[in-house]
Each structure stands twice: as structure tokens, then as C-alpha cells.
Design an enzyme around this catalytic site. Sequence first.
Site: not given
Length: 217
Positions: A89, A196, A194
Site C-alpha cells: 500500500c 494480509e 493488502h
Amino acid sequence: MPDKKNNSKTEISIIDYQMGNLHSVCKGIERSGGIPKIITSAAEIKKAKIIVLPGVGSFDPAMKQLKKQDLISPLNEAIAEKKPFLGICLGLHLLFEGSEEGVENGLALLPGSVKKIKNEPEITIPHMGWNQLKLTNPNCYLWKGLTKNPWVYFVHSYFAQPTNYVVESAAVTHGTQQVTAAIQFENIAAVQFHPEKSAAIGLHMLKNFVQQDQTHK
């Protein structure tokens, strides 16, 4: 007795410059087979073998914080030494020369700049939620094992615009705008989304990144 299986895992150095959601990134790396290690200093960057630069927030405060912690030169050196690197990001934005979001110079590791998503009828800014990637470079190692264009999770109002689109590995469409969603150049990889927070697909990408360390030993 020592855990032999755990000893075989790769240590991943995650830079803490007060601009990232470290908890979720650490959990993502851990679930992808790596051992997360939070680092904050130039000395730790020099010792690191594989590096993640996460980021949530604004461009100028991020660059100022990297300067305050004296991390810019060590980061440049780590990239020059071909250490595997992943930006997430805001960590993608900082690789470029500058941003419409502020006035600070970026790391300038890649030519290009960061632009604001243009307002259009019937779209929201920030671009938030799940969206489908277009894999513009299917050979990027992050996509290894993926059989189709994956859905991933985004939260952003700005995007990186490389000068040379040969570094682009994925794009995403928001409204009528197709923008860069991921890049790869030599040892540098970075994503706008993202991983994750992108469920099993994101963890698969992180696992591909963690395993890159084996090719740089």
C-alpha cells in the site's frame, strides 16, 4: 528439543516507521510460513535478509518519519544489494519520486509518481473493498500458482503511475480508470492492495514472497 521445522523458516524483517498496521502484516507473514521480525533501525536493515515496508496513511508523514529514523540510505543500500523487498500500500507509493498527496520527495527507487484517483459518478473514494486484479505480467513470482485473475482487498485514494509500465505486474479498474495495482522490478515487488487482508489468495502471494529468500542465498 528445538523445533527443527521452525528453524527452517525464513525470517522476514518488517520495518516499523509508525505508518503501518504491523499486527496484521506480522500475522500474514507468520501464516505464510515466515518468521516476522519488527525492525526500526538502520543497523537492523543492514542485517536483514528479506524486507517488508508496509504502510497506512499519508505520503509526506511517511517520508518524514523514514528520514527521522535515518532509514532512507539503508533502504536504498538494501535494494541495491538485491535483497528481496515487498512494499504494501503506502509502501508501494514511497518507492516512486513523489506524490500528488504531498510535497516530499519519495525514495525514487523507481521512476514515476503517485496520482489521486479521479472523481467519477457512482464510484467511491477511497477505493475500498474487494476488486479483481488484471495480471498484466503473469510471470511475476507473486502470482505463481494462481490460475486466474484474483480478487484482493483495497483501501486507497492514490495510486502509483510508473514512467515505464514494464514494471507493472497487475492493474485494477475502479470506475472507468485502470490503475497500477502491483509492480515487480528485479528484487523489488510492491502491491497497492493488502495481501494480509485478502484471505487465502493474499496468504498465497505472501508465501510466494517468503519463498523468494531461497533464491537469494
